[in-house]
Every structure is written in C-alpha cells, then in structure tokens.
Design a protein around this motif. Structure first.
Motif, PDB file in Angstrom:
ATOM      1  N   TRP A  46      40.408  71.987   7.588  1.00 49.07           N
ATOM      2  CA  TRP A  46      41.350  71.474   8.589  1.00 49.07           C
ATOM      3  C   TRP A  46      40.677  70.474   9.520  1.00 49.07           C
ATOM      4  CZ3 TRP A  46      45.435  72.556   6.330  1.00 49.07           C
ATOM      5  CH2 TRP A  46      45.810  73.834   5.919  1.00 49.07           C
ATOM      6  N   PRO A  47      41.410  69.451   9.957  1.00 47.40           N
ATOM      7  CA  PRO A  47      40.885  68.566  11.008  1.00 47.40           C
ATOM      8  C   PRO A  47      41.082  69.208  12.372  1.00 47.40           C
ATOM      9  CG  PRO A  47      43.063  67.823  10.332  1.00 47.40           C
ATOM     10  CD  PRO A  47      42.719  68.996   9.445  1.00 47.40           C
ATOM     11  N   TYR A  48      40.105  69.025  13.263  1.00 44.03           N
ATOM     12  CA  TYR A  48      40.176  69.594  14.602  1.00 44.03           C
ATOM     13  C   TYR A  48      40.133  68.469  15.628  1.00 44.03           C
ATOM     14  CZ  TYR A  48      39.207  73.927  12.167  1.00 44.03           C
ATOM     15  OH  TYR A  48      39.274  74.994  11.311  1.00 44.03           O
ATOM     16  N   CYS A  49      40.975  68.549  16.638  1.00 38.54           N
ATOM     17  CA  CYS A  49      41.013  67.491  17.641  1.00 38.54           C
ATOM     18  C   CYS A  49      41.385  68.087  19.003  1.00 38.54           C
ATOM     19  CB  CYS A  49      42.010  66.406  17.249  1.00 38.54           C
ATOM     20  SG  CYS A  49      43.679  66.996  16.993  1.00 38.54           S
ATOM     21  N   GLU A  50      41.210  67.276  20.036  1.00 39.34           N
ATOM     22  CA  GLU A  50      41.538  67.603  21.421  1.00 39.34           C
ATOM     23  C   GLU A  50      40.580  68.610  22.052  1.00 39.34           C
ATOM     24  OE1 GLU A  50      45.571  68.699  22.017  1.00 39.34           O
ATOM     25  OE2 GLU A  50      46.387  66.882  21.111  1.00 39.34           O
ATOM     26  N   THR A  51      40.282  69.698  21.374  1.00 39.01           N
ATOM     27  CA  THR A  51      39.382  70.691  21.970  1.00 39.01           C
ATOM     28  C   THR A  51      38.715  71.512  20.881  1.00 39.01           C
ATOM     29  OG1 THR A  51      39.202  72.551  23.499  1.00 39.01           O
ATOM     30  CG2 THR A  51      41.214  72.423  22.205  1.00 39.01           C
TER      31      THR A  51
ATOM     32  N   VAL B 232      40.638  80.302  15.561  1.00 37.61           N
ATOM     33  CA  VAL B 232      40.089  79.025  15.108  1.00 37.61           C
ATOM     34  C   VAL B 232      41.174  78.167  14.478  1.00 37.61           C
ATOM     35  CG1 VAL B 232      38.427  77.919  13.569  1.00 37.61           C
ATOM     36  CG2 VAL B 232      37.796  80.014  14.774  1.00 37.61           C
ATOM     37  N   VAL B 233      42.024  78.761  13.664  1.00 33.95           N
ATOM     38  CA  VAL B 233      43.088  78.008  12.984  1.00 33.95           C
ATOM     39  C   VAL B 233      44.029  77.363  13.997  1.00 33.95           C
ATOM     40  CG1 VAL B 233      45.156  78.293  11.545  1.00 33.95           C
ATOM     41  CG2 VAL B 233      42.988  79.305  10.834  1.00 33.95           C
ATOM     42  N   LYS B 234      44.271  78.020  15.127  1.00 36.27           N
ATOM     43  CA  LYS B 234      45.168  77.460  16.138  1.00 36.27           C
ATOM     44  C   LYS B 234      44.642  76.173  16.750  1.00 36.27           C
ATOM     45  CE  LYS B 234      47.733  81.554  17.661  1.00 36.27           C
ATOM     46  NZ  LYS B 234      48.009  82.487  18.780  1.00 36.27           N
ATOM     47  N   LEU B 235      43.353  75.900  16.597  1.00 35.45           N
ATOM     48  CA  LEU B 235      42.774  74.665  17.143  1.00 35.45           C
ATOM     49  C   LEU B 235      42.944  73.481  16.213  1.00 35.45           C
ATOM     50  CD1 LEU B 235      39.407  76.007  18.616  1.00 35.45           C
ATOM     51  CD2 LEU B 235      41.633  75.834  19.720  1.00 35.45           C
ATOM     52  N   ALA B 236      43.354  73.722  14.980  1.00 32.83           N
ATOM     53  CA  ALA B 236      43.451  72.641  13.992  1.00 32.83           C
ATOM     54  C   ALA B 236      44.641  71.732  14.284  1.00 32.83           C
ATOM     55  CB  ALA B 236      43.578  73.227  12.592  1.00 32.83           C
ATOM     56  N   CYS B 237      44.455  70.447  14.013  1.00 34.55           N
ATOM     57  CA  CYS B 237      45.525  69.468  14.192  1.00 34.55           C
ATOM     58  C   CYS B 237      46.144  69.166  12.831  1.00 34.55           C
ATOM     59  CB  CYS B 237      44.976  68.194  14.803  1.00 34.55           C
ATOM     60  SG  CYS B 237      44.260  68.449  16.427  1.00 34.55           S
ATOM     61  N   ALA B 238      46.769  70.147  12.249  1.00 32.39           N
ATOM     62  CA  ALA B 238      47.373  69.996  10.924  1.00 32.39           C
ATOM     63  C   ALA B 238      48.384  71.116  10.746  1.00 32.39           C
ATOM     64  CB  ALA B 238      46.300  70.052   9.834  1.00 32.39           C
ATOM     65  N   ASP B 239      49.121  71.042   9.677  1.00 33.65           N
ATOM     66  CA  ASP B 239      50.054  72.101   9.332  1.00 33.65           C
ATOM     67  C   ASP B 239      49.257  73.236   8.697  1.00 33.65           C
ATOM     68  OD1 ASP B 239      52.050  73.759   8.525  1.00 33.65           O
ATOM     69  OD2 ASP B 239      53.141  72.287   7.330  1.00 33.65           O
ATOM     70  N   THR B 240      49.017  74.267   9.472  1.00 34.95           N
ATOM     71  CA  THR B 240      48.148  75.371   9.027  1.00 34.95           C
ATOM     72  C   THR B 240      48.959  76.586   8.587  1.00 34.95           C
ATOM     73  OG1 THR B 240      47.934  76.197  11.287  1.00 34.95           O
ATOM     74  CG2 THR B 240      46.274  74.613  10.539  1.00 34.95           C
ATOM     75  N   ARG B 241      50.195  76.370   8.190  1.00 34.76           N
ATOM     76  CA  ARG B 241      51.016  77.515   7.806  1.00 34.76           C
ATOM     77  C   ARG B 241      50.432  78.286   6.632  1.00 34.76           C
ATOM     78  NH1 ARG B 241      56.928  74.924   7.361  1.00 34.76           N
ATOM     79  NH2 ARG B 241      55.620  73.202   6.583  1.00 34.76           N
ATOM     80  N   ILE B 242      49.749  77.587   5.723  1.00 39.19           N
ATOM     81  CA  ILE B 242      49.177  78.286   4.574  1.00 39.19           C
ATOM     82  C   ILE B 242      48.116  79.288   5.034  1.00 39.19           C
ATOM     83  CG2 ILE B 242      47.459  76.470   4.154  1.00 39.19           C
ATOM     84  CD1 ILE B 242      47.696  77.106   1.178  1.00 39.19           C
TER      85      ILE B 242
ATOM     86  N   GLY C  19      46.821  84.851   6.038  1.00 32.70           N
ATOM     87  CA  GLY C  19      46.366  85.895   6.946  1.00 32.70           C
ATOM     88  C   GLY C  19      47.349  87.052   7.010  1.00 32.70           C
ATOM     89  N   LEU C  20      48.647  86.740   7.012  1.00 32.92           N
ATOM     90  CA  LEU C  20      49.657  87.798   6.998  1.00 32.92           C
ATOM     91  C   LEU C  20      49.643  88.556   5.676  1.00 32.92           C
ATOM     92  CD1 LEU C  20      52.641  85.985   8.759  1.00 32.92           C
ATOM     93  CD2 LEU C  20      51.287  87.884   9.655  1.00 32.92           C
ATOM     94  N   PHE C  21      49.372  87.832   4.574  1.00 37.23           N
ATOM     95  CA  PHE C  21      49.265  88.490   3.273  1.00 37.23           C
ATOM     96  C   PHE C  21      48.141  89.521   3.280  1.00 37.23           C
ATOM     97  CE2 PHE C  21      46.719  88.511  -0.655  1.00 37.23           C
ATOM     98  CZ  PHE C  21      47.615  89.145  -1.516  1.00 37.23           C
TER      99      PHE C  21
END
Length: 332
Positions: free
Chosen positions: A186-191, A204-214, A219-221
């Motif tokens: 994932w690309p990371y930006c802003e912080t 960590v995934v919440k910091l990514a600047c992309a569609d991280t639904r997968i 993670g839910l799986f």
C-alpha cells in the motif's frame, strides 16, 4: 460534528508534533511513529508498572512450566506437550510487543523501522492464531481423554502430537503472510503516525492512501473464519465432554472429571473473549475512546501469557505437585 479523516483526527487529538514525522507524500516510509496510548502520555510511566509486572510474571511463569515439564519424565503426555506449546507461544507473543511498549513508556523511543513494524505485526498476529489453534488441539485432547479414553494413547501418540503442532504452526504462519504482503504494497501518505503501542494490522492499514478493503476483508476472514471456527470446534468438543460427564454415575466422579478440563476452560475464556472484543472494538467501535481501544488491545495480548502459567501451575495437580517438590519442599 462532521467526522474528520483518520490521519487528520490523529494529528489533531494527539500532542505529538507532526513535524517529528514525515508528513509529505511517500509510498514506502522508512519509519513509523508509535504514540503509545494517545491522550494518556503523562501517565505512561505509571501505566508501565502493571504491564511490566505482568510481563515479568509471563516470562517467569512460562519458563517455569517448560522447566518442570522437561525435568519430570512423568509429565511426558499429550496434555503437557500442548501446555509447553502454549508456553512457548505465550513467550514469543508477549516478547513481540512488550519490550517496545516499555521503551516508549520509559524512554520515549517512538520510532520503529518499516520492516521492523511489519515483522512485529507478523509475529503478533501469527502467534495469536497459533495460540488459538493450540487451544483447539487441547480441547480435542480433553475430548478424547474423557469420551474415548481407551483410544487416547493411540489417537494422540507422540507422532500425532508432533503433526498437530506442526499444523498449528504452519496455519498461523501462512494465514498471516497476506497481512504483510498487502500492507507492504500500500502507498502511505500524510502521516506515518500509529496511535498505538505496537504495529497492529488494522492500525497500519488505516494509514494507507488506497482502497484497502481487501486487507480489511481478509482481516475479518481471519477473525471469523479462523478464530471463530476455532471457538466453534472448542464448543463442540465441550458439548460432547459435558454430555459424557453428566452420564457418570456419581457426583464425585463428575466433579473429578470436570476438574481435568477446568484449566483449559479458563485459558479459553482468557484468550477468546478479550480477543474477540478487542478485534470488534478496533473495527467497529468508532465511538469508543481511542485510549480505551489501545488499552484493551494491549491487555488482550498480555493477559493470556500472564494467566496461562498461573492457571496451569495452580489448577493442574501434577504440575502443582512438581512445583512444590522442586521449589518449596523436597520431601513433598
């Protein structure tokens, strides 16, 4: 009030200076900043005291369990092999995040290398899945011992125990690899600020600047289809165990048989209930205070390694007797 984006919300609420982190666009950060427990920075030293005490108990207790089982040849049985697997898992799990947490609390060492962050994430999540699998294996051991005792030594001979252990390790290691592969891409930006004491996958995934639904769906799986299924298997095992216990002719026999499962039941409650609550709070508890979510996540990781050696040392008669013989009175 309108909800602000996650990265901006973190920067606004937390006192840590944004100038201390890379706030420009980047696709592969060299470091992340772990904030500890957001909003409770002034109390970090005090918060560290119970966590440090719990870690010391976890290290001492689990090493003691391993020492006793290795020393006493009479404890060479499937249940004690599984207890040793649980002890090793707890040692690795607690050591994967506690030393870094304490370095944040005591020395304000907040930076963590990107690769080290992913490594920490892998060890924490994979050994958590392994612990879940070991508890299922222990439930199967109790099921066979109570419901089909004549076949216990055949079904759970040493080669079978080794195969179960290997399957548990491979399952935990392989299932968490996609966490790392996806998080790295994932690309990371802003912080690059993580409002936590360790590199939790979802944080960590919440910091990514992309569609991280997968990543979120996977993670839910893992949460529902792995740990959830493990809980179902344990529940099915104990349904059969309780049916067998209630068929016993006397109350004393029922209590004695149930006592052989009590330690395992305590470990199950100490692991699955906080883990499920913490995971759901992280994903869906948007109205829960951030510092409370972080505290719950840390307690969830440390409680099982702390309680398991106490549970098995106190409630398992064979281990308790050996401990008394070794450390208190040689004549017992």
């Amino acid at each position: 009030m309108q909800e602000t984006p996650f990265s901006l919300r973190v920067g606004h609420v937390l006192p840590y200076s944004m100038s201390n982190s890379n706030t420009t666009d980047f696709t592969n950060p060299s470091t992340f900043i772990l904030l500890g427990i957001p909003g409770l920075e002034a109390a970090h030293v005090w918060i560290s005291i119970p966590f440090c005490a719990m870690y010391a108990i976890a290290i001492l207790g689990n090493f003691t369990i391993l020492f006793v089982v290795k020393r006493e040849r009479s404890l060479r049985a499937p249940m004690y092999y599984f207890i040793c697997m649980l002890a090793v898992t707890d040692l690795v799990l607690s050591t994967s995040f506690l030393p870094k947490m304490l370095s944040i609390f005591w020395f304000n060492l907040r930076e963590i290398d990107f690769s080290a962050c992913l490594t920490q994430m892998y060890f924490i999540h994979s050994f958590s899945v392994m612990e879940s699998g070991i508890l299922v294996a222990m439930g199967f051991d109790r099921y066979v011992a109570i419901c089909d005792p004549l076949r216990h030594s055949t079904l759970l001979a040493n080669p079978m125990v080794a195969k179960i252990g290997m399957a548990v390790v491979l399952r935990g290691g392989m299932l968490i690899l996609p966490y790392i592969i996806l998080t790295r891409q994932w690309p990371y930006c802003e912080t690059n600020i993580i409002p936590d004491t360790y590199c939790a996958h979802i944080a960590v995934v919440k910091l990514a600047c992309a569609d991280t639904r997968i990543s979120s769906y996977y993670g839910l799986f893992v949460l529902f289809c792995v740990k959830g299924l493990d809980m179902v298997f344990v529940a099915l095992s104990y349904t059969q165990i309780l049916r067998a216990i209630f068929r016993l002719p006397t109350k004393d026999a029922r209590l004695k048989t149930f006592g052989t499962c009590s330690s395992h039941l305590c470990s199950i409650l100490a692991f699955f209930i906080p883990a499920l609550f913490s995971s759901l709070t992280y994903r869906f508890g948007q109205n829960v205070a951030l510092h409370f979510r972080v505290l719950i996540g840390n307690v969830n990781l440390l409680v099982p390694p702390t309680l398991n050696p106490i549970i098995y040392g106190v409630r398992t008669k064979q281990i308790r007797d050996r401990l008394l013989r070794l450390f208190i009175c040689k004549d017992i």
